[in-house]
Design an enzyme around this catalytic site. Structure first.
Site: not given
Ligand SMILES: Cc1cc2nc3c(=O)[nH]c(=O)nc-3n(C[C@H](O)[C@H](O)[C@H](O)COP(=O)(O)OP(=O)(O)OC[C@H]3O[C@@H](n4cnc5c(N)ncnc54)[C@H](O)[C@@H]3O)c2cc1C
Length: 383
Positions: A127, A268, A338, A364
């Site tokens: 709520e 990369r 990264i 949760e």
């Protein structure tokens, strides 16, 4: 604890992985950006039995063991944990509480279509003024003969776009809410029930989360789940399943971050070498791997305990939920780092992982709560 999967569990993993790659991956960026719940994809997954979870076949479920259930959620969530969330719903609070506390009529009308993927549901606990302290809810139920009249509001409730009904909670006495909470099943078309989804959330965008307003909603007595005053017990009855589902989804997301970061670090080229050659990049990869391995062990340990029929695994559920969501957040942070600037682009999946990973630490039971629960149980202050 046996760490090997059965042949059937291996097959489930393969099928779930193939489904995620073929049926979800091509569409996830589009529906996440549009904040649209991919109902058609979830229904395809349900046709494979992925939605039936641990619910008995008699009530439309797949009667899976908890490890198979976890495998499905982990694999699907490597591509989209929002689909994973929908698949976990029948085995979580929405379905399990009806299974445990519901009447035969409620199981036929609400649980069965949910487990079969023919209907959707929402669960409304939070709520505006009570999230973690759920028992201090203000939504009130007034008894009127053999029916109840509910007034109040819920906030941050998911699946509003598609829910056919909502499992929600109200107290018979606002002066003493905890002992007077009742659980109710309310059909979407009930007069006075109104949904208002939020837009532009940080993460979990396809889940259609928002406010639920209850304005003098009349609910028949036969739609109460469990006895009067038993609402908190109903709400807590499925927390371990709910936390296992969240841990499995966070684990899948963490693994997706590691997979993306590994590929990018190998490909990369900066200063004429793959960035994975830099020790400080390797350090991030190692953090990700160790975080994920720990989270995976804790998550499958919980699944294994549940499969062994553990009556209560509250501490283990907190450990799994906290470790997996923390691992996901660390993995997502490193994955964006990264990827450099590309990680900040909306085009890159890791930016979505990053937004979603933060939310896992809040839903949760937020992680400060789990930290306390673990220590309090260990210290003997709580069962
Ligand atoms: C995307 C999304 C989907 C959601 N879907 C649903 C849904 O379908 N149904 C539903 O009912 N709810 C749902 N929620 C709500 C969610 O369960 C709550 O946000 C969560 O329980 C935390 O409650 P709160 O936000 O009111 O935080 P609060 O209880 O206000 O806590 C705020 C912060 O205070 C700190 N804190 C609070 N209590 C303690 C404590 N005891 N010890 C230490 N620190 C503490 C923590 O840092 C916490 O994060 C959803 C939330 C989000 C973001």
């Amino acid at each position: 604890m046996d760490f090997s999967w059965t042949e059937e569990q291996e097959q489930i993993r393969k099928t779930a992985r193939a489904f995620a790659n073929q049926e979800i991956a091509p569409y996830v960026a589009e529906y996440d950006a549009a904040e649209r719940f991919p109902k058609e994809i979830v229904q395809k997954a349900a046709a494979l039995g992925f939605m039936g979870g641990v619910i008995p076949a008699k009530y439309g479920g797949s009667e899976l063991d908890f490890i198979s259930f976890t495998i499905i959620l982990e694999e699907i969530s490597k591509v989209c944990h929002a689909v994973g969330c929908a698949l976990s719903f029948p085995s979580g609070l929405a379905g399990s509480s009806i299974l445990r506390f519901g009447t035969e009529e409620q199981k036929e009308k609400y649980l069965k279509p949910l487990a079969e993927g023919k209907g959707f549901a929402a669960t409304g606990l939070t709520e505006p003024h009570s999230g973690t302290d759920v028992a201090s809810m203000e939504t009130v139920a007034r008894k009127d003969g053999d029916r109840y009249v509910l007034s109040g509001s819920k906030a941050w409730i998911s699946f509003l776009e598609v829910a056919d009904w909502i499992l929600t909670f109200a107290t018979l006495d606002r002066a003493n809410p905890r002992k007077n909470i009742c659980a109710f099943l309310i059909d979407r078309d009930t007069p006075g029930l109104r949904f208002k989804p939020y837009k532009n959330k940080l993460g979990f965008r396809p889940l259609s989360t928002g406010d639920v307003f209850l304005d003098e909603c009349v609910v028949p007595g036969k739609n109460r789940v469990g006895a009067e005053g038993e609402g908190l017990k109903v709400a807590m009855s499925a927390v371990e399943n709910g936390r296992l589902g969240v841990a499995a989804r966070a684990l899948g997301l963490a693994q997706a971050c590691l997979d993306a970061a590994t590929k990018y670090a190998q490909e990369r080229i900066v200063f004429k070498q793959p960035i994975g050659r830099f020790q400080l990049v390797q350090s991030m990869i190692t953090d990700m791997i160790t975080g994920i391995e720990g989270a995976r062990a804790a998550t499958y340990r919980l699944a294994w305990l549940k499969s062994q029929g553990a009556v209560q695994a509250r501490k283990e559920a907190s450990i799994a939920k906290m470790m997996a969501s923390d691992a996901a957040f660390m993995a997502a942070t490193h994955a964006v780092q990264i990827h450099g600037a590309y990680g900040c682009s909306g085009e890159s999946p890791v930016s979505r992982y990053f937004r979603d990973a933060k939310v896992f630490q809040i839903v949760e039971g937020q992680n400060q709560l789990h930290r306390s629960l673990i220590a309090e149980t260990h210290l003997g202050f709580r069962e």
